[in-house]
Every structure is written in structure tokens, then in C-alpha cells.
Write an enzyme that holds these catalytic residues in place. Structure first.
Site, PDB file in Angstrom:
ATOM      1  N   CYS A 111     -46.292 -32.312 -27.914  1.00  0.00           N
ATOM      2  CA  CYS A 111     -46.492 -31.109 -28.715  1.00  0.00           C
ATOM      3  C   CYS A 111     -47.750 -31.188 -29.577  1.00  0.00           C
ATOM      4  CB  CYS A 111     -45.269 -30.855 -29.594  1.00  0.00           C
ATOM      5  SG  CYS A 111     -43.970 -30.046 -28.656  1.00  0.00           S
ATOM      6  N   CYS A 123     -48.037 -38.068 -39.120  1.00  0.00           N
ATOM      7  CA  CYS A 123     -47.965 -39.174 -38.155  1.00  0.00           C
ATOM      8  C   CYS A 123     -49.326 -39.309 -37.462  1.00  0.00           C
ATOM      9  CB  CYS A 123     -46.872 -38.909 -37.126  1.00  0.00           C
ATOM     10  SG  CYS A 123     -45.221 -38.746 -37.849  1.00  0.00           S
ATOM     11  N   CYS A 181     -37.574 -27.996 -25.568  1.00  0.00           N
ATOM     12  CA  CYS A 181     -38.070 -28.610 -26.798  1.00  0.00           C
ATOM     13  C   CYS A 181     -38.750 -27.505 -27.600  1.00  0.00           C
ATOM     14  CB  CYS A 181     -39.042 -29.734 -26.468  1.00  0.00           C
ATOM     15  SG  CYS A 181     -39.723 -30.563 -27.926  1.00  0.00           S
ATOM     16  N   SER A 230     -34.506 -33.734 -34.271  1.00  0.00           N
ATOM     17  CA  SER A 230     -35.339 -34.920 -34.462  1.00  0.00           C
ATOM     18  C   SER A 230     -36.034 -34.848 -35.814  1.00  0.00           C
ATOM     19  CB  SER A 230     -36.382 -35.015 -33.342  1.00  0.00           C
ATOM     20  OG  SER A 230     -37.253 -36.100 -33.560  1.00  0.00           O
ATOM     21  N   GLU A 249     -46.084 -24.340 -29.815  1.00  0.00           N
ATOM     22  CA  GLU A 249     -45.786 -24.715 -28.449  1.00  0.00           C
ATOM     23  C   GLU A 249     -44.297 -24.963 -28.269  1.00  0.00           C
ATOM     24  OE1 GLU A 249     -48.162 -28.137 -27.584  1.00  0.00           O
ATOM     25  OE2 GLU A 249     -49.988 -27.209 -28.348  1.00  0.00           O
ATOM     26  N   ASN A 275     -48.167 -40.908 -25.343  1.00  0.00           N
ATOM     27  CA  ASN A 275     -48.858 -39.917 -24.509  1.00  0.00           C
ATOM     28  C   ASN A 275     -50.217 -39.650 -25.178  1.00  0.00           C
ATOM     29  OD1 ASN A 275     -49.338 -38.020 -22.561  1.00  0.00           O
ATOM     30  ND2 ASN A 275     -47.715 -36.620 -23.164  1.00  0.00           N
ATOM     31  N   CYS A 289     -47.775 -29.438 -38.921  1.00  0.00           N
ATOM     32  CA  CYS A 289     -46.818 -30.388 -39.491  1.00  0.00           C
ATOM     33  C   CYS A 289     -47.469 -31.107 -40.667  1.00  0.00           C
ATOM     34  CB  CYS A 289     -46.378 -31.396 -38.436  1.00  0.00           C
ATOM     35  SG  CYS A 289     -45.090 -32.533 -39.017  1.00  0.00           S
ATOM     36  N   LEU A 337     -38.583 -43.527 -35.920  1.00  0.00           N
ATOM     37  CA  LEU A 337     -38.943 -44.696 -36.729  1.00  0.00           C
ATOM     38  C   LEU A 337     -40.418 -45.062 -36.558  1.00  0.00           C
ATOM     39  CD1 LEU A 337     -35.821 -46.989 -36.125  1.00  0.00           C
ATOM     40  CD2 LEU A 337     -36.319 -45.563 -38.123  1.00  0.00           C
ATOM     41  N   HIS A 338     -40.797 -45.425 -35.343  1.00  0.00           N
ATOM     42  CA  HIS A 338     -42.173 -45.766 -34.965  1.00  0.00           C
ATOM     43  C   HIS A 338     -42.676 -47.077 -35.569  1.00  0.00           C
ATOM     44  CE1 HIS A 338     -41.900 -41.825 -33.403  1.00  0.00           C
ATOM     45  NE2 HIS A 338     -42.247 -41.173 -34.483  1.00  0.00           N
ATOM     46  N   CYS A 374     -50.022 -38.155 -33.711  1.00  0.00           N
ATOM     47  CA  CYS A 374     -49.461 -36.886 -33.261  1.00  0.00           C
ATOM     48  C   CYS A 374     -50.462 -35.745 -33.381  1.00  0.00           C
ATOM     49  CB  CYS A 374     -48.208 -36.562 -34.084  1.00  0.00           C
ATOM     50  SG  CYS A 374     -47.408 -35.021 -33.616  1.00  0.00           S
ATOM     51  N   GLY A 411     -43.884 -29.572 -36.019  1.00  0.00           N
ATOM     52  CA  GLY A 411     -43.266 -29.458 -37.330  1.00  0.00           C
ATOM     53  C   GLY A 411     -42.158 -30.472 -37.556  1.00  0.00           C
TER      54      GLY A 411
END
Length: 381
Positions: free
Chosen positions: A363, A144, A133, A221, A120, A320, A140, A245-246, A147, A189
Site C-alpha cells: 500500500c 514506518c 485490504c 492491523s 489504495e 516488498n 499515515c 512489530l517489525h 512504508c 493509514g
């Protein structure tokens, strides 16, 4: 044949074929013109056919400025040359499987690659800014937990040409009087896990004979891979860097970003600080805010302490939601409380506006929500 777009009604005399049974075979003997390596050999290829070397510049201008859809559209090239190019080179190796647009102008493309993989990429409109983007991998491997991109793991790295192709396909969504202004490498990714293919693609984007986008308007990123961050320092790439970071401590980050177990925040922050020292580019740190998980006052206080004294911007992004995952967007009160603590701690913080919610703009969401892609095959009359 073309890919079926669910937003377009079916025409008479067509039938759908499951993409698992009708995948395009890669054109193994054809070069992808958008791959930077192909440009290097183009002058020699032209010379072999008795063509002047200035044709290479003409072709490149058609690709990056003229937004040519095909070699045939390159109208100032001899017809025989256009035919030869179409025989030996591919301009596009992916097909747009689906396009979605939200009310705020955000557009997302779901692309099917030559081997059937799906990625995407997104065009974002914000005032006069036209940002894209782009993705660097099919899937990936960072894991995470919130995600959509990594739910199925990683299939492979994208080639440099496939990365450039996303840029040009998104550029084609703009009217002729608009141009791309910013690039964010924040799609599917982990960009630093595909650095060898990413950097040549970004060279094409920043080249004055490419898209002409300044290094300072390109952001990479990453979840933070120290070895690759140090490589960026050694290469003096001078792109902006955004570190995701998260979480403000290793215990929580190990839970949210599992790859952190092998790295640790201290090593990531040290590598990011070195990148700032070398590049002079202000660092950006990203923090996706997850209701009840990393949005509590103590998390904000720890985050303020972690980033204290740094010339950096903290982007906080309310989550999101992704269908099937147990995470939610924090309440307005929780978001405001988190912001107040960070501001009181002297942190330069921005709460990023969520764009494209109604089109699954995060994404990986569209890729997972789309059923098996279908191809359209015309039936005999």
C-alpha cells in the site's frame, strides 16, 4: 466525465485536464448513502416522500448484495424514487483512477476521493478465499521507515462511508457467483487512529444485511496504540487483531517505527494480551523482514523470547521494495535462517507469500508512482 485510466487508449475528440485544475467539488448537500448514519435516516426520508418503509431494505439489498452501480440500476424501485435518491444521495464519492492486476490475480484500485486525496485498496485471490485490504486514512502518521503510505504524512481520516465504499468497489471486481470472504484493515493509514469511523464501517461489513462477513474473518492491523487497544477490549469488538512489530526490542523499533518512542513494546504487548483475554481471538504479530536491518540471528532469538508462551501466530513478510527507499528483501538464506531460529524457539510462524509484486501491491506504492491524475473531458463535436 470520467478519470483517465492509463491502461485504456485515448479516444478521438478528448483532451486531458490536469486534475489540480479540474477537481470535483464535494456535494456538500448530498448524503453519502454508504455512510452508516445515512441508513439510519433513510426510513424517515422515504416516509416524507410517501414511500413504504420496506423500500429501505430493498435499497440496502441492492447496495450490498445486488452490487448496484447506480440508483437507476435498482430496477424494482419506482422510477420517481430512483430519481429522488439520485438527487439527495451519493452512492459513490470516489472515482477509480487506475486498476492494476497481477498474474496471481491480485487487483489494486487507486481511488481519487471527492477532495482530490488518493487512497489504495486491494483484492487478493487465494484458492477459494477472496480477501480485501482496505485503507483508513489518506496517508499515515506512524512514520514506518520502509512504508510508502507514510512518506508524505497523513492528510485526513477517511469517513465510514469512504471505508465501506472501498469494500463495495472491490466486491464489484468479482463475478456474480463469488463473494468477499475476508477483510484485512492493513491498507494506508493506522486503523486505530481512525477507530471512530472504522468500527461503524466494519459493522456494515459484518451485518447479515450488509456484506455478511463474520467477525472472525475480519482483521484489524495496527502498529500498536495501547489506548485504542484497550478501547477495543471495552467494546468487545471480537475482530482479529494483528500487531505490527517489525523489531524485537525498543531500540531497533524506535528506528523502524518512530512512534514507538512514545509507547514502547512492553505496553503494546500488555494491551494485546488483554485483547486476547477479552476476545478469545488468537493474536497475530506482523514482522516485515528488512535485509541487514532486522533479519539477523540475534533479532530472531529476541523475537522468539518476546513472544514465548503466547497463543499467537507470527506472520513474517519479506520486504516488498519501494522505489526511492534504501531497503531490500533479505536473501533466501537469511529468510531460512530466521525461520529456523523461530521454529526452534517454539514460535508458531508463517512466512507470508508476497502477492502482486509487479503491480506495486504494497500500500502506498501505486499512489506515489502515479503522476498527477488527469480527467477526461469530451470536446464539442
Amino acid at each position: 466525465m470520467r478519470l483517465y485510466d492509463s491502461g485504456v487508449g485515448l479516444r478521438p475528440a478528448i483532451r486531458l485536464i490536469d486534475s489540480r485544475q479540474a477537481r470535483r467539488l464535494p456535494h456538500d448537500k448530498m448524503q453519502h448513502l454508504l455512510d452508516p448514519e445515512s441508513w439510519k435516516g433513510l426510513k424517515a426520508w422515504l416516509a416524507e416522500r410517501g414511500q413504504p418503509t420496506f423500500r429501505a431494505a430493498q435499497i440496502r439489498k441492492w447496495v450490498f448484495e445486488g452490487r448496484a452501480e447506480s440508483f437507476e440500476a435498482m430496477s424494482d424501485l419506482p422510477k420517481k424514487l430512483r430519481a429522488d435518491l439520485a438527487t439527495d444521495f451519493q452512492l459513490w464519492t470516489s472515482k477509480v483512477a487506475r486498476t492494476q492486476q497481477s498474474a496471481d490475480g491480485t487487483e489494486k484500485l487507486l481511488l481519487e476521493l471527492a477532495d482530490g486525496g488518493r487512497i489504495e485498496c486491494v483484492l487478493l485471490r487465494d484458492g477459494e478465499r477472496r480477501s480485501i485490504c482496505i485503507s483508513t486514512q489518506v496517508g499515515c502518521a506512524m512514520g514506518c521507515v520502509f512504508c510508502a503510505s507514510g512518506l508524505d504524512g497523513v492528510d485526513r481520516n477517511l469517513t465510514s462511508g469512504e471505508i465501506v465504499e472501498q469494500m463495495l468497489l472491490l466486491q464489484r471486481l468479482l463475478p456474480a457467483n463469488e463473494r468477499l470472504s475476508h477483510i484485512v484493515v492493513m491498507g494506508m493509514g493506522e486503523p486505530l487512529a481512525n477507530l471512530d469511523n472504522l468500527l461503524p464501517a466494519l459493522d456494515e461489513a459484518s451485518d447479515e444485511n450488509g456484506l455478511g462477513i463474520s467477525h472472525r474473518r475480519i482483521t484489524i492491523s495496527t502498529v500498536g496504540l495501547p489506548k485504542q487497544l484497550h478501547k477495543l477490549c471495552e467494546l468487545n469488538t471480537r475482530y482479529h487483531l494483528a500487531v505490527s512489530l517489525h523489531a524485537p526490542n525498543d531500540g531497533l523499533r524506535n528506528q523502524i517505527v518512530p512512534v514507538n518512542k512514545n509507547i514502547g513494546l512492553a505496553e503494546i504487548i500488555a494491551a494485546a494480551d488483554r485483547y486476547f483475554d477479552v476476545s478469545g481471538r488468537r493474536l497475530t504479530f506482523e514482522y516485515v523482514l528488512l535485509a541487514g536491518l532486522n533479519d539477523q540471528p540475534q533479532h530472531a532469538r529476541e523475537l522468539a523470547a518476546l513472544l514465548a508462551g503466547r497463543m499467537a501466530l507470527l506472520n513474517v513478510i519479506p520486504y516488498n521494495p519501494v522505489a526511492g527507499l534504501p531497503y531490500a528483501t533479505p536473501s533466501g538464506n537469511a529468510i531460512n535462517r530466521f525461520r529456523d531460529i523461530l521454529v526452534a524457539g517454539g514460535i508458531n510462524v508463517k512466512f507470508r507469500q508476497r502477492k502482486g509484486d509487479e503491480i506495486n501491491a504494497a500500500c502506498g506504492q501505486l499512489r506515489r508512482s502515479e503522476p498527477g491524475l488527469a480527467q477526461i473531458e469530451s470536446l464539442p463535436a
